[in-house]
Enzyme design. Structure first.
Site, short mmCIF file in Angstrom:
data_model
loop_
_atom_site.label_atom_id
_atom_site.label_comp_id
_atom_site.label_asym_id
_atom_site.label_seq_id
_atom_site.Cartn_x
_atom_site.Cartn_y
_atom_site.Cartn_z
N ASP A 184 -3.44 -4.37 -2.62
CA ASP A 184 -3.11 -4.62 -1.21
C ASP A 184 -1.98 -3.72 -0.74
O ASP A 184 -1.98 -3.22 0.38
CB ASP A 184 -2.71 -6.09 -1.02
CG ASP A 184 -3.94 -7.00 -1.14
OD1 ASP A 184 -5.07 -6.46 -1.08
OD2 ASP A 184 -3.76 -8.22 -1.31
N CYS A 185 -1.00 -3.53 -1.63
CA CYS A 185 0.13 -2.71 -1.21
C CYS A 185 -0.05 -1.23 -1.49
O CYS A 185 0.62 -0.39 -0.91
CB CYS A 185 1.43 -3.24 -1.84
SG CYS A 185 1.26 -3.64 -3.58
N TYR A 186 -0.96 -0.93 -2.42
CA TYR A 186 -1.26 0.49 -2.74
C TYR A 186 -2.76 0.72 -2.59
O TYR A 186 -3.50 0.72 -3.57
CB TYR A 186 -0.86 0.83 -4.18
CG TYR A 186 0.63 0.77 -4.48
CD1 TYR A 186 1.47 1.82 -4.10
CD2 TYR A 186 1.17 -0.32 -5.18
CE1 TYR A 186 2.82 1.77 -4.40
CE2 TYR A 186 2.52 -0.36 -5.47
CZ TYR A 186 3.34 0.68 -5.09
OH TYR A 186 4.67 0.64 -5.38
#
Ligand code: SF4
Ligand code: SF4
Lengths: 388, 135
Positions: free
Chosen positions: A130-132
């Site tokens: 989700d963040c990368y």
């Protein structure tokens, strides 16, 4: 009774008054003046080595792309790097081979090319988070556009090593070079009387935190090296006979120079890295000076038969480095030519360079913050069942 | 005048014949032996530079062939890129003729081209790849 502390020596270095000799030059100085007088006059002895050291590599941080990627698998010029650390960190090991060019190009070449300032193709894959969110990246990096690039070599600077020969009927290709059949040559790989740990057999001067010359930059001893084996058989002068102490070293790759770091290919064996290391030894007392005055004729090693495919290879004879460096040794009554694999010429160049840097006040000594182990046992890897 | 580099291999029965003597005397050639490996009852090998008039060289080589000598001309030579060399000495471990040796004072590699028999072992052995063959 100690003569000098590192602080005192550093004061002399800063004021341009330090008296420095290389580990080869000091032999004559001691012979001429005697230990007592020379220990009063000399502040530092510089040692060096330039040889193939497989256990080498570098940590790199590439910086974040947009959108960012948490790299799982990383390739540099098609050579796999280890990506099992944080998102854009990786470790490139010297001996890793290219997936497209095989033994012709490997991690050591990536390191040399990075130092040379060349562009390196970076390809990385990820499962995406989700963040990368990014799953793939294909770009070029070089030493100026990445963040940190530091060499971290788990095992360098062997304190003595074996000499190798081959009793079999065929040529064998080894990490000790090409060994001709029927003991037709002997190879060896330390700079002998110039080599760092041979001048400090009991690790009195060299320890964790010692400032060193690493590949053209200033670096540090980070830890004892892997397979550090101070328990090796020693001669009366304390010098181990065969492979013994090792160092893990660290230094800024961006400041290195390809004159002192070179990729190497040993035919049919693989890729390795020639690493140039220089270590200044403070002459804090007479005992220290005595160790640094060790000569090739007082340093011994065993000639091992590398054709025996076993951990316990038989030793065929014991020789001094003076004999090895003379160009031939006697083995079973036969005169056998010897060849070095580590460059004495380069080691001298490094020892001389470090000497000049100290004399000019550009290289200060660092007090070790912890000692290297002087006792331990090397474990072997045995094939056994698990405990559970 | 021309100089060629040639390897001559011959079987035991002609080992003792004074081959070079004939080359010098009958064909007016200059023979500079670079490497000799001659033992009784085994294959002999000579590597030499032969200098003389082109036609005489041809005749000389013809004579050698008639004597049953196996002749190989060196058309290639070894190139050492000295600037890149790290003077490790790995190549000296395999060089069969001592064309490659370490200078015991400077510990620099020295390459005596005259002694080189272009066996190419050093090309394969040099870890830095600074030895190559000219084509
Ligand atoms: S092996 Fe290569 S690098 Fe080493 S001395 Fe010979 S030519 Fe130089
Ligand atoms: S090719 Fe290389 S190894 Fe062979 S003789 Fe010439 S210099 Fe020596």
């Amino acid at each position: 009774m100690g003569y000098k502390s590192i602080d005192e020596i550093n004061e002399k270095i800063k004021s341009g008054k330090a008296v420095v000799f290389t580990a080869e030059e000091i032999i004559d100085v001691v012979a001429e003046k005697g230990i007592k007088q020379a220990a009063k006059e000399v502040d530092v002895v510089t040692t060096a080595t330039f040889g193939p050291m497989c256990s080498s590599g570098a940590f790199l941080n590439f910086g974040h792309s947009d959108p960012p990627i948490r790299m799982c698998k990383v390739w540099l010029n098609d050579v796999p790097a280890y990506g099992g650390v944080a998102a854009v960190d990786a470790y490139i090991g010297a001996t890793e081979l290219s997936e497209t060019r095989g033994m012709e190009y490997g991690g050591a070449h990536v390191i040399e090319d990075l130092i040379a300032g060349k562009d390196i193709r970076l390809y990385a894959e990820s499962y995406g988070t989700d963040c990368y969110p990014r799953k793939e990246i294909d770009t070029y990096i070089n030493k100026t556009n990445i963040n940190q690039a530091f060499m971290f070599n788990p095992r360098n600077c062997y304190q003595n090593y074996i000499a190798a020969t081959n009793t079999s009927d065929r040529t064998i290709y080894t990490y000790m070079g090409t060994l001709l059949p029927k003991c037709s040559n002997v190879t060896y790989t330390t700079s002998g009387q110039l080599s760092p740990l041979l001048n400090d057999p009991y690790y009195r001067a060299i320890g964790v935190g010692t400032r060193i010359f690493l590949g053209g930059a200033q670096g540090y001893v980070a830890w004892e090296g892997t397979q550090h084996n101070p328990g090796q058989v020693r001669g009366e002068n304390g010098v181990p006979i065969g492979a013994s102490g090792t160092l893990a070293v660290i230094g800024d790759l961006k400041k290195m120079d390809t004159r002192f770091i070179r990729a190497a290919v040993f035919p049919k064996y693989g890729v390795t890295l020639f690493v140039g290391i220089g270590i200044p030894i403070p002459v804090f007392d007479e005992e220290m000076l005595m160790y640094t005055a060790v000569k090739d004729s007082e340093i011994f090693t065993n000639i091992m038969d590398e054709s025996v495919p076993s951990r316990a290879r038989p030793a065929l004879g014991r020789v001094s480095y003076a004999e090895l460096k003379s160009g031939f040794v006697m083995l079973n009554g036969k005169k056998v030519p010897t060849a070095p694999l580590s460059s004495i010429k380069k080691a001298r160049e490094i020892a001389e360079l470090v000497k000049m840097q100290i004399m000019k006040g550009e290289f200060l000594l660092a007090q070790a913050v912890a000692e290297l182990p002087r006792e331990n046992k090397v474990n072997t890897l045995d094939i056994r069942e698990g405990d559970n | 005048m021309k100089t060629i580099k040639v390897s001559m291999r011959f079987s035991p029965d002609i080992v003792t014949k004074p081959l070079t003597y004939h080359l010098i005397k009958d064909y007016d050639l200059e023979v500079n032996i670079l490497n000799a490996n001659v033992g009784l009852n085994k294959i002999g090998q000579l590597v030499a530079d032969i200098t003389g008039e082109e036609a005489k060289i041809e005749e000389g080589l013809k004579f050698l062939k008639e004597q049953g000598v196996d002749i190989r001309l060196f058309t290639r030579s070894i190139i050492w890129q000295e600037e890149g060399c790290v003077h490790c000495g790995a190549c000296t471990a395999v060089c069969p003729t001592e064309a490659l040796t370490m200078d015991k004072n400077s510990w620099s590699l020295t390459f005596n081209k005259e002694k080189c028999v272009v066996c190419e072992l050093c090309v394969r052995t040099c870890p830095i790849k600074v030895m190559s063959v000219s084509i």
